[in-house]
Design a protein around this motif. Structure first.
Motif, mmCIF file in Angstrom:
data_model
loop_
_atom_site.group_PDB
_atom_site.id
_atom_site.type_symbol
_atom_site.label_atom_id
_atom_site.label_comp_id
_atom_site.label_asym_id
_atom_site.label_seq_id
_atom_site.Cartn_x
_atom_site.Cartn_y
_atom_site.Cartn_z
ATOM 1 N N ASP A 366 35.711 35.623 35.789
ATOM 2 C CA ASP A 366 35.838 34.118 36.282
ATOM 3 C C ASP A 366 37.000 33.384 35.615
ATOM 4 O O ASP A 366 37.186 32.098 36.059
ATOM 5 N N TYR A 367 37.481 33.581 34.438
ATOM 6 C CA TYR A 367 38.118 32.884 33.621
ATOM 7 C C TYR A 367 39.692 33.311 33.880
ATOM 8 O O TYR A 367 40.288 32.383 33.784
ATOM 9 N N VAL A 368 39.857 34.614 33.902
ATOM 10 C CA VAL A 368 41.416 34.984 33.718
ATOM 11 C C VAL A 368 41.892 34.857 35.156
ATOM 12 O O VAL A 368 41.105 35.052 36.267
ATOM 13 N N PRO A 369 43.119 34.988 35.519
ATOM 14 C CA PRO A 369 43.738 34.783 36.911
ATOM 15 C C PRO A 369 43.556 36.116 37.463
ATOM 16 O O PRO A 369 43.599 37.266 36.716
ATOM 17 N N SER A 370 43.277 35.971 38.911
ATOM 18 C CA SER A 370 43.058 37.350 39.649
ATOM 19 C C SER A 370 44.401 38.289 39.442
ATOM 20 O O SER A 370 44.256 39.486 39.716
ATOM 21 N N SER A 371 45.284 37.734 39.480
ATOM 22 C CA SER A 371 46.605 38.701 39.336
ATOM 23 C C SER A 371 46.499 39.843 37.888
ATOM 24 O O SER A 371 47.139 40.585 38.047
ATOM 25 N N TRP A 372 46.021 38.939 36.909
ATOM 26 C CA TRP A 372 45.698 39.573 35.721
ATOM 27 C C TRP A 372 44.757 41.013 35.901
ATOM 28 O O TRP A 372 45.281 42.123 35.719
ATOM 29 N N ASN A 373 43.877 40.971 36.689
ATOM 30 C CA ASN A 373 43.072 41.890 37.225
ATOM 31 C C ASN A 373 43.703 43.052 37.915
ATOM 32 O O ASN A 373 43.636 44.138 37.685
ATOM 33 N N GLY A 374 44.622 42.407 38.806
ATOM 34 C CA GLY A 374 45.181 43.243 39.767
ATOM 35 C C GLY A 374 46.304 43.978 38.954
ATOM 36 O O GLY A 374 46.557 45.261 39.048
#
Length: 721
Positions: A366-374
């Motif tokens: 919930d902290y890092v941007p979702s784009s990083w996950n992608g």
């Protein structure tokens, strides 16, 4: 949200008054890079407006990265404003018993939360703008993930520092106006470092200067009222503490973030550029590891152990990715080289798999941007597909029988099968088995690259990254071309098999680069206050007092001195001029006449006393700390007392002079006649050359004990008779 939302008759309530005050305060805060605050009067000098640009600082608006950081700064301030409004509204809601007022405040809270969510989404979008940090020559490379810098507010140190100098050091605070201004300029420049080595040097300079600032001005028992406020790197939420340790940790975080930006910026189409990128990512990982191991109880999310652990693994994976790209630059079209490249790609995929596990944990997702996950998921699939592609290329393009050493490599290439549909060919013994195994790897490469393309389409932020789409499409087309070319030749082998998993392996081991703070040594800005080991915020002493000693030609002063920087009164004879004047054993000599001697070595102080003749004026301070003077371990004896008689009674001095400590000459003699002045000077030089180490996050250290060794009574004393 405008004030018109509230009914007219409620505009005088507490909530509206709080909003007006906060809006007025927020209007005084301009965007980063500009001067803030109004002048108290027309004659007061605004140090922030008149600050000069330091080497390594950036006006923040010169480059795209600077403009991006400027937008981050503005969003951080707006998020802070909304958080204060929400806190005030929640307090009013909980304190009020008026039903209508509570309904109005609840409505206002909904608007504030909505605005706060929009601001956080904008900040997340900025954190997803990884392409701005990429190098211009890395057009056909997957973007790296850099980290934005933490933002902080300006701090006016003038009044707190000057008051502390006046109160604690008994000196005029106005004499240090220029020095305090220089430190403020250094901190202001540190907020906007250049994206190069000069910016790194600037952050290191400020960090090392904080060591002296912490010891000079921050006593362990009270606060100066100075608050260090920093904004979270990825959420913009402010955190505030009064300790210099928090300031140090945030500076180190920015150093790590700056290294990530430098790593993403380097040229990745040459071996030298890739080596530089690997070095930067490893230094960033080492900085985050240092923070993880030395800084606890973090008030901000980006300094928590979970986030730092995630960042460490991310930077290590990106360093491994750059090493693989360097391998591909010089890849030979040979079976052994292709098989090694396949295992290296599997190693990169495995490391990104570990990063993804940390990323989806409850403390991080919930902290890092979702784009990083992608992007991490895409990289994991992409390099897993490339590993299968390289193995397929090695098996399908080789003509003739496989050499013995290649068969030995194949023994360690695959992992045990994980499904029933896995092809049962680990080491092919014929051309057909080799083609079958190669085609299965080629099909798997195509399927995995299709999955990477699907993940790219699913991520809204990554869909606009054209470079990423081009790289993924190029590798998909290469795998598809290889599969179609050999499927036409071996049409009878169209049955689909799952290939065995490829074992990850690497020939290059990487390790964290521990930060070396000694490469960026700085001079203590407040050196004039005296040696920091003695004249620090945690030590106490009396106000400076001046004693005047006037002797006759046949009379001695009646005291002895020892040590250096500063010199200490080692003994006072009973009934002597020194005792009658109030000189105490253990006093520190801070001035002789009008000359400051806090930094002077022993022999120079003795020379000044000798040159004073029969009239001597000393400025002394008396330490008031308990157990200030201690004997070193292994030596017997009692601590120094003001009335101890460690020296012999004074004799009649001659008018001659001597260059040694032994004997009685010009009223100066030594307790240890075998030790002369040159020996003392040599010992002093040796002491100065010793390098001390200290924990950067602790105020007390062993360095104090090392530098206090000159206070021991067993040292060579020079007696002034």
């Amino acid at each position: 949200m405008s004030e018109s939302v509230l009914p007219e008759k409620l505009k005088t309530n507490l909530f509206v008054s709080v909003r007006k005050k906060r809006d007025k305060l927020s209007d005084g805060v301009s965007s980063a890079g500009e001067s803030t605050g109004s002048e108290k009067n027309s004659n007061e000098e605004n140090y922030f407006t008149l600050r000069r640009r330091r080497w390594g600082s950036d006006p923040r608006l010169q480059t795209c990265r600077g403009k991006l950081q400027n937008r981050r700064s503005k969003l951080n301030q707006e998020i802070n404003k909304e958080l204060m409004l929400r806190a005030g509204a929640e307090n009013l809601y909980n304190a009020s018993n008026n039903k209508r007022l509570k309904e109005t405040v609840a409505l206002e809270l909904q608007f504030v939360n909505s605005n706060l969510q929009l601001l956080k989404e904008q900040l997340t979008e900025l954190n997803s703008s990884v392409e701005i940090y990429q190098g211009n020559s890395s057009k056909l490379a997957i973007p790296m993930i850099p980290l934005g810098l933490k933002e902080t507010k300006e701090i006016d140190f003038r009044e707190p520092f000057k008051d502390f100098i006046q109160e604690h050091y008994s000196e005029k605070g106005t004499d240090y106006d220029e020095t305090i201004t220089e430190f403020m300029e250094l901190r202001e420049a540190m907020r906007t470092p250049e994206r190069d080595e000069s910016g790194v040097a600037l952050l290191f300079e400020y960090f090392n200067q904080l060591y002296f600032i912490d010891r000079r001005f921050f006593p362990p028992d009270r606060s100066l009222g100075i608050y260090f406020e920093w904004y979270d790197s990825l959420t913009g939420v402010p955190s505030c503490q009064r300790t210099v340790a928090f300031e140090k940790a945030c500076v180190l975080f920015n150093l790590g973030a700056l290294y990530t930006q430098l790593g993403a910026r380097h040229d990745r189409v040459s071996a030298a550029g890739l080596d530089s990128a690997v070095n930067c990512f490893l230094r960033a990982a080492g900085m985050f590891r240092y923070l993880h191991d030395n800084f606890t109880n973090a008030p901000s999310k980006d300094l928590s152990p979970e986030i730092l652990e995630f960042l460490i693994h991310l930077m290590m994976a990106q360093a491994r990715e750059c090493l693989f790209e360097k391998l591909i630059l010089s890849l030979r079209d040979e079976v052994a080289a292709l098989l090694e490249a396949g295992q290296e790609a599997a190693q990169v995929a495995e490391e990104y798999k570990e990063v993804h596990k940390l990323l989806v944990s409850a403390a991080v997702k919930d902290y890092v941007p979702s784009s990083w996950n992608g992007l991490v998921s895409i990289k994991e699939e992409h390099y897993r597909g490339r590993s299968h592609y390289r193995v397929a290329e090695a098996l399908l393009t080789f003509e003739g029988e496989l050499p013995k050493y290649i068969l030995e490599m194949l023994q360690y290439l695959h992992l045990p099968p994980v499904t029933n549909t896995t092809i049962d060919v680990g080491i092919p013994t014929s051309r057909e088995e080799r083609t079958l195994l190669g085609l299965s790897h080629a099909r798997e490469a195509v399927l995995i690259h299709e999955e990477a393309l699907r993940l790219h389409r699913m991520c809204r932020d990554l869909k606009r990254k054209g470079v990423l789409a081009d790289v993924l499409r190029l590798n998909y087309e290469s795998a598809t071309f290889l599969l179609k070319e050999f499927e036409e030749e071996e049409s009878e082998l169209l049955q689909v098999f799952d290939p065995p998993p490829i074992a990850s392996a690497t020939k290059v081991q990487v390790s964290l680069a521990t930060p070396d703070f000694s490469q960026h040594r700085v001079a203590d800005l407040f050196r004039q206050l005296g040696p920091v080991a003695v004249f620090s915020a945690k030590h106490q002493w009396s106000e400076p007092r001046t004693v005047a000693l006037t002797r006759t030609p046949t009379q001695g002063f009646g005291f002895s001195v020892r040590g250096d920087a500063p010199v200490v009164i080692a003994g006072v004879d009973r009934g002597s001029l020194a005792e009658h004047a109030g000189v105490l054993e253990g006093d520190l000599v801070v001035a002789i006449g009008s000359e400051d001697v806090k930094w002077l070595p022993h022999d120079e102080v003795v020379t000044l006393i000798r040159e004073a003749g029969n009239s001597l004026r000393l400025t002394l301070v008396t330490p008031t700390d308990k157990n200030y003077y201690r004997l070193p371990k292994g030596k017997s004896g009692k601590n120094i007392s003001p009335h101890s008689t460690t020296s012999s009674s004074s004799g009649v001095s001659s008018t001659g002079s001597s260059s040694t400590c032994s004997g009685v000459s010009n009223g100066i003699r030594s307790h240890y006649g075998s030790m002369n002045t040159s020996t003392l000077s040599s010992a002093t030089a040796t002491t100065k050359e010793k390098k001390s180490t200290w924990n950067l996050f602790k105020r007390s250290s062993s360095r104090d004990k090392l530098n206090m060794s000159h206070r021991n009574i067993s040292d060579c004393n020079v007696i002034l008779r």
